[in-house]
Design a protein around this motif. Structure first.
Motif, PDB file in Angstrom:
ATOM      1  N   ARG A 177       0.803  -1.225   0.000  1.00  0.00           N
ATOM      2  CA  ARG A 177       0.000   0.000   0.000  1.00  0.00           C
ATOM      3  C   ARG A 177       0.835   1.274   0.000  1.00  0.00           C
ATOM      4  NH1 ARG A 177      -1.790   0.907   4.418  1.00  0.00           N
ATOM      5  NH2 ARG A 177      -0.775  -0.655   5.713  1.00  0.00           N
ATOM      6  N   ASP A 178       2.151   1.158   0.042  1.00  0.00           N
ATOM      7  CA  ASP A 178       3.007   2.334   0.180  1.00  0.00           C
ATOM      8  C   ASP A 178       3.726   2.628  -1.142  1.00  0.00           C
ATOM      9  OD1 ASP A 178       4.719   4.366   0.933  1.00  0.00           O
ATOM     10  OD2 ASP A 178       5.163   3.465   2.890  1.00  0.00           O
ATOM     11  N   GLU A 179       3.203   3.571  -1.893  1.00  0.00           N
ATOM     12  CA  GLU A 179       3.746   3.879  -3.217  1.00  0.00           C
ATOM     13  C   GLU A 179       5.160   4.453  -3.157  1.00  0.00           C
ATOM     14  OE1 GLU A 179       0.972   5.877  -5.940  1.00  0.00           O
ATOM     15  OE2 GLU A 179      -0.617   5.472  -4.476  1.00  0.00           O
ATOM     16  N   TYR A 233       7.623   1.809  -4.199  1.00  0.00           N
ATOM     17  CA  TYR A 233       7.448   1.115  -5.473  1.00  0.00           C
ATOM     18  C   TYR A 233       8.704   1.122  -6.349  1.00  0.00           C
ATOM     19  CZ  TYR A 233       2.423   0.372  -4.741  1.00  0.00           C
ATOM     20  OH  TYR A 233       1.206  -0.049  -4.281  1.00  0.00           O
ATOM     21  N   GLU A 249       4.172   2.832 -14.733  1.00  0.00           N
ATOM     22  CA  GLU A 249       3.936   2.669 -13.301  1.00  0.00           C
ATOM     23  C   GLU A 249       4.170   1.207 -12.920  1.00  0.00           C
ATOM     24  OE1 GLU A 249      -0.859   1.863 -13.221  1.00  0.00           O
ATOM     25  OE2 GLU A 249      -0.150   3.926 -12.974  1.00  0.00           O
ATOM     26  N   ILE A 282       1.786  -3.739  -9.274  1.00  0.00           N
ATOM     27  CA  ILE A 282       1.951  -4.400  -7.985  1.00  0.00           C
ATOM     28  C   ILE A 282       1.561  -5.871  -8.068  1.00  0.00           C
ATOM     29  CG2 ILE A 282      -0.353  -3.868  -7.111  1.00  0.00           C
ATOM     30  CD1 ILE A 282       2.974  -3.773  -5.147  1.00  0.00           C
ATOM     31  N   SER A 301      -6.341   7.298  -6.577  1.00  0.00           N
ATOM     32  CA  SER A 301      -5.838   6.905  -7.892  1.00  0.00           C
ATOM     33  C   SER A 301      -6.193   5.457  -8.199  1.00  0.00           C
ATOM     34  CB  SER A 301      -4.323   7.085  -7.959  1.00  0.00           C
ATOM     35  OG  SER A 301      -3.693   6.151  -7.111  1.00  0.00           O
ATOM     36  N   LEU A 332      -4.205   3.256  -9.330  1.00  0.00           N
ATOM     37  CA  LEU A 332      -3.117   2.430  -8.815  1.00  0.00           C
ATOM     38  C   LEU A 332      -3.364   2.086  -7.352  1.00  0.00           C
ATOM     39  CD1 LEU A 332      -0.307   1.120  -9.073  1.00  0.00           C
ATOM     40  CD2 LEU A 332       0.679   3.343  -8.501  1.00  0.00           C
ATOM     41  N   SER A 333      -3.786   3.068  -6.575  1.00  0.00           N
ATOM     42  CA  SER A 333      -4.021   2.855  -5.154  1.00  0.00           C
ATOM     43  C   SER A 333      -5.193   1.907  -4.926  1.00  0.00           C
ATOM     44  CB  SER A 333      -4.306   4.191  -4.463  1.00  0.00           C
ATOM     45  OG  SER A 333      -3.206   5.061  -4.574  1.00  0.00           O
ATOM     46  N   ALA A 338      -3.983  -1.554  -5.549  1.00  0.00           N
ATOM     47  CA  ALA A 338      -3.112  -2.000  -4.462  1.00  0.00           C
ATOM     48  C   ALA A 338      -3.947  -2.399  -3.252  1.00  0.00           C
ATOM     49  CB  ALA A 338      -2.127  -0.901  -4.103  1.00  0.00           C
TER      50      ALA A 338
END
Length: 600
Positions: free
Chosen positions: A495-497, A500, A522, A525, A561, A563-564, A567
């Motif tokens: 969970r911590d971009e 990455y 990007e 994950i 986002s 992405l989030s 994740a």
């Protein structure tokens, strides 16, 4: 004031010049020694392949670990029976010092054996503290039933249970008569009804012959677990007999209060060093009936077996991934720049091709493994000069301020590959653990035992150089760094971009052009989780998965986002799968879920 005689003045001037020139002469000699050693080493390392480099800590990529394992298996198939791989000499090790964690170990062992088909043995280090941690008679019965059912499910010869005991004059006795009685009954059954079995006679009818004591530290007895029926749904019966291969590990040392889980009786003691837990965990070093073990914390998910790690180079005594999340992202990025050759990043693909070719052609490959960037150890690049200076001048290599050593690189201790060593265990038991009693868990947790006392990466460089000086061509390195994306991923980093960029490539200091092309826009994950074999549930804001009643009680919030959101979905899926696996050994007595932790 009388003037100095002219003759003395003439002598004083050269003396002053000599004093001024001395530091330059020393520097010149050191530089000459450095250049000479570097030149001779490079020739022996990369041209004649005569020696291993004593100035490098090596990283081993996942693909190379697989190549080594595949080659070992291929040779095994072609070998005569007497040269076959003896899987009885390899083991996975878990420890349990709280009944809350017992199910996790059983799930891991069953997963390794039945789902992933590992051929290695399973070793459970069971602390007496487990009996104290039980909250009811039902949990005491659960403990007995789970061990009995696990032995039946896996097979009598596949699960080796070692009861780690504490001396009576120093151990905390379970506070209720019921718990004391259960513990005493358990010990009586382990010792075959109280009889001593230090000779070569069987401990009980149809029970295995006990192993011999180890240097007076480990009296070993074997006997059945108390006969009981499993409390959970029945599992497939094994072909093994019902007699159990359980060993009692008697240890000497001090104890501190067990770290009670749940929320009762919270105090400053909860943050103090947990002696019993550390003693139980590091009893793995005393499992000397195995050539190599893979220790894994049980608050984790396995997505495949880890058998390939048994085939690391035979001279490696310890290997683990790094605590990479403690390395500043800027240092990680700088390490790639500082490792550049001719102004260009070093692409790991070149190393992989060379290493694979050497292994398949049975040539030396260790020196071509990627090294850990010196910038993570020192503030400058003169690592060889620094190590040589610390040895020749008798300066303590652990004087970090003197030598300009950084403090960001440490091993993880949730997954470790090691060769058991009774002398290491004795040192831990007799010297290290007593010295840590009463200290802070935060500064002296169990990882400090490894990173401060035995496999400190900085001091290992000094030790390697000394070994090289004494042995030269017979020198062999003892430690190796495992890739953290496969063997050391933490759940919270999903969970911590911010981390990455470090998850694209887990060989620190090197560029992976193929990986960067795949993640040009990007990080995917899902790709990271697909490569991960061992996911450790380590969180700042959430509790351990089994503390929740269902997945509905575990919520994830990140930025909005896409992405989030992805994740978060994948993160919750890991918790869901863990809870699903754990259903095989839930006890009837339900416990209320624990709410999310709040940030400090």
């Amino acid at each position: 004031m009388a003037l100095l005689p002219r003759r003395k003045v003439r002598l004083l001037f050269p003396a002053i010049l000599l004093c001024l020139a001395f530091p330059f002469a020393v520097h010149f000699v050191e530089q000459y020694r450095y250049n000479d050693l570097k030149s001779r080493l490079q020739e022996k390392i990369y041209i004649t392949h005569q020696v291993f480099s004593p100035f490098d800590i090596k990283q081993i990529p996942s693909s190379i670990i697989d190549v080594l394992a595949h080659e070992a298996i291929r040779k095994d198939k072609e070998s005569p029976q007497e040269n076959k791989i003896d899987w009885n000499r390899f083991a996975y090790v878990n420890y349990v010092d709280d009944i809350d964690y017992l199910c996790n170990s059983i799930v891991i062992f069953k997963t390794l054996k039945r789902r992933f088909g590992s051929k290695a043995k399973m070793v459970l280090l069971l602390s007496e503290a487990v009996f104290k941690s039980a909250h009811s008679a039902a949990e005491l019965t659960f403990l007995n039933n789970q061990l009995h059912e696990a032995k039946q499910f896996l097979g009598e010869k596949e699960l080796d249970i070692k009861l780690v005991t504490i001396p009576k004059n120093e151990a905390e006795t379970p506070e209720s008569n019921e718990k004391r009685g259960f513990l005493n009954a358990f010990k009586e059954n382990l010792s075959g009804g109280g009889s001593s079995n230090d000779d070569d006679t069987p401990a009980a009818d149809n029970a295995p012959v006990p192993n011999p004591p180890v240097a007076g530290n480990i009296p070993v007895d074997n006997a059945p677990i108390p006969n009981a029926q499993p409390a959970t749904a029945s599992a497939p019966d094994s072909n093994g007999s019902t007699s159990e291969n359980i060993q009692v590990v008697n240890t000497n040392g001090e104890t501190s209060s067990n770290n009670e889980k749940a929320t009762e009786n919270k105090s400053d003691a909860a943050n103090s060093f947990d002696y019993v837990s550390a003693l139980t965990k590091y009893s793995m070093f005393n499992a000397i009936n195995y050539d190599r073990i893979i220790y894994i914390d049980n608050d984790a998910r396995l997505t495949h077996n880890l058998d390939e790690l048994f085939f690391l180079p035979s001279y490696i005594e310890f290997a683990a991934p790094l605590q990479f999340w403690k390395i500043p992202v800027e240092s990680y990025t700088d390490s790639i720049r500082l490792m550049q050759k001719d102004g260009e990043d070093i692409d790991i693909s070149h190393h992989l091709n060379m290493l694979t070719g050497n292994i398949l052609n049975q040539k030396e490959y260790y020196n071509f493994l990627p090294k850990l960037p010196p910038s993570l150890f020192f503030e400058d690049k003169s690592i060889i000069q620094r190590v040589m200076k610390s040895a020749s001048d008798a300066i303590s290599f652990l004087d970090f301020d003197e030598l300009g050593i950084t403090n960001s690189v440490q091993f993880q201790t949730s997954l470790m590959v090691l060769k058991p060593n009774s002398e290491v265990f004795k040192n831990i038991q007799d010297n290290i653990l007593p010295s840590l009693k009463g200290s802070s868990q935060e500064t002296n947790g169990d990882s400090a035992i490894i990173n401060k006392n035995f496999f400190n990466l900085r001091s290992m460089l000094f030790n390697q150089y000394n070994d090289y000086k004494n042995k030269s061509e017979d020198f062999r390195p003892k430690i190796m760094i495992l890739p953290y994306k496969r063997y050391g991923l933490l759940s919270k980093l999903i969970r911590d971009e911010a981390y990455y960029p470090m998850l694209i490539n887990d060989i620190i200091g090197y560029h992976n052009i193929n990986a960067y092309r795949r993640h040009e826009k990007e990080l995917d994950i899902l790709d990271v989780l697909s490569a991960c074999k061992y996911l450790h549930f380590n969180e700042d804001l959430y509790d351990k998965p089994w503390r929740y009643k269902s997945i509905n009680d575990i919520q994830c919030s990140m930025s909005g986002s896409s992405l989030s959101q992805k994740a978060c979905t994948l993160w919750r899926r890991q918790y869901d799968m863990f809870l699903s696996d754990r259903q095989m050994c839930l006890i009837a007595e339900e416990k209320p879920p624990i709410a999310n932790k709040t940030p400090n």
